[in-house]
Design an enzyme around this catalytic site. Structure first.
Site, PDB file in Angstrom:
ATOM      1  CD  GLU A 233      16.964  25.186   8.712  1.00  0.00           C
ATOM      2  OE1 GLU A 233      15.906  25.021   8.082  1.00  0.00           O
ATOM      3  OE2 GLU A 233      17.355  24.415   9.601  1.00  0.00           O
ATOM      4  CB  CYS A 267      15.657  26.047   0.139  1.00  0.00           C
ATOM      5  SG  CYS A 267      15.482  24.757   1.378  1.00  0.00           S
TER       6      CYS A 267
END
Length: 465
Positions: A233, A267
């Site tokens: 990720e 993020c």
């Protein structure tokens, strides 16, 4: 233990304050940790999955009892507002409980056989020992996203917290020692060399990594050497297309929150507002007013609304992005400067207007309190700007036009798609990305975790009942 074997953590809002000291794990201990994990995993895999879920509920309850300790640790170590830290802990516990509720969900399927008196079905077994490598910005929720599904599906986990924000993980270890079988959950704490030792260790069956694209590539290379399953990720450069809004102020409130929560160090933070040209002036003005009202300070202070950046490197990086954007022709509508306060790593909430899609600040992940506004003339142009980057994590659209909403959902190159809301994921939903934002089967939240943390097997069984 000597001081050389400990890491001191300092408050990013006031770096003169030492807020913790934590023992590191010698790289030579990794093989022993893997042996311990394997032994614990073999026994744990024999526990029925619904019963594993009950034990994980006890683990989560133990963590909830330490909520204030965990949240305070997060704020002191990485700076985010105490309310944000408590929100992180509560959300992570919600995600963990949503995953535990899957403990009795189906894990295979029955298939029709081509042969008489034969049953064909698939089932899944635990992978074994998982290594989870975590970032500094969500030091509790990211470890929970790796730990709960890993353990639920019968694995053991060795968790490496960020060297900068280890406190939450050490509390997790304390609670695990009190509620889970010994060796099932272990913390390995140290710098990059330890990460290399973990990802390259024999006996690792899967690696779940959350962090930067550059480090993700290194992890992928290490995993490839042992043909280890991976889930990465990675970063994002998340856009919002603002085409029309019934209530523009409400939309701007949501966009601002999604951009500047955790000082932009998420993020999934919105970093590009792609706005219809007719709305550009109003949007820039509205966002700038909100940015100028931000109150920087220590995250433990209830009056603070803008937390510090993680450290000097992060502060220098953000300042560099803004300086280069200015030089390229962007206009600073708000912010655009460092803030001198107790030596902390503060940068003003910044709104950049007159940004073009080819500028660095419109394409690269800033990871700070900087929001770039890009105007467009037609929706084809907006969609091109939205998709023409290397990342594809989260994307938003504000519009009440059904055909446009349908097109956005069908064409946007993003793992998580938000319509008329900010870029905040829900507890039970898959956390996924595309392009350079992700690699491998999703390793956190939702049903896709089953495919990462277990291995599929097909059974062909002949014989009359």
């Amino acid at each position: 233990m000597s001081d050389k074997n400990k890491v001191e953590i300092r408050n990013p809002a006031n770096p003169s304050q030492i807020v913790g000291s934590f023992p590191t794990t010698p790289e030579g201990d990794v093989s022993k940790m893997m042996e311990t994990a394997r032994k614990a995993q073999v026994a744990w895999a024999k526990v029925p999955q619904p019963e594993r879920g009950k034990q994980l509920d006890a683990f989560l309850n133990g963590l909830e009892a330490r909520l204030d300790d965990i949240a305070t640790s997060i704020t002191r170590e990485m700076g985010k507002l105490l309310g944000e830290s408590k929100g992180e802990v509560n959300k992570a516990l919600g995600e963990g409980r949503a995953m535990v509720r899957r403990s009795s969900a189906p894990i295979g399927e029955v298939l029709p056989s081509q042969k008489p008196d034969t049953v064909v079905y698939s089932t899944r077994r635990p992978r074994g020992v998982i290594v989870g490598i975590n970032p500094w910005n969500f030091p509790f929720s990211t470890p929970i996203r790796k730990t709960i599904p890993a353990l639920l599906f019968g694995n053991a986990i060795v968790l490496k917290p960020s060297v900068s924000t280890p406190g939450a993980a050490f509390i997790m270890q304390e609670v695990a020692d009190a509620t889970l079988p010994k060796g099932l959950f272990q913390i390995a704490y140290g710098s990059g060399g330890l990460g290399t030792a973990l990802t390259g260790a024999q006996g690792v069956d899967a690696i779940s990594f959350t962090g930067s694209v550059g480090t993700g590539r290194i992890v992928a290379q290490a995993a490839a050497a042992n043909l280890t399953e991976i889930s990465l990720e990675l970063g994002g450069k998340n856009p919002v297309i603002l085409n029309d809004a019934t209530d523009l102020d409400a939309a701007l409130d949501q966009i601002y929150a999604a951009a500047f929560a955790v000082c932009g160090q998420r993020c999934t933070a919105i970093s590009r507002v792609i706005v219809r040209r007719e709305l550009e002036a109003a949007v820039v003005d509205g966002l700038a007013k909100r940015a100028r009202a931000a109150n920087p300070g220590d995250g433990m202070d209830a009056a603070t609304t803008l937390s510090p950046l993680m450290g000097k490197t992060a502060l220098d990086d953000v300042a560099g992005f803004v300086d280069r954007a200015r030089a390229a022709g962007a206009n600073v509508a708000a912010g655009g400067e460092r803030i001198d306060q107790n030596g902390g790593y503060f940068y003003a909430a910044t709104i950049l207007s007159d940004v073009t899609a080819n500028m660095e600040v419109a394409r690269e992940e800033v990871f700070g309190p900087v929001l770039a506004v890009i105007a467009y003339d037609d929706i084809d142009e907006a969609m091109h700007i939205c998709n023409d980057i290397e990342f594809g994590l989260a994307a938003c659209l504000y519009s009440e036009q059904t055909p446009l909403v349908d097109r956005f959902i069908a064409e946007v190159e993003s793992g998580m798609i938000h319509v008329n809301c900010g870029s905040f994921p829900e507890d039970h939903a898959p956390f996924v990305g595309v392009k350079n934002s992700s690699l491998g089967v999703g390793g956190s939240n939702g049903p896709s975790t089953l495919h990462f943390y277990t291995q599929e097997h097909t059974v062909f069984r002949k014989g009359k009942a």
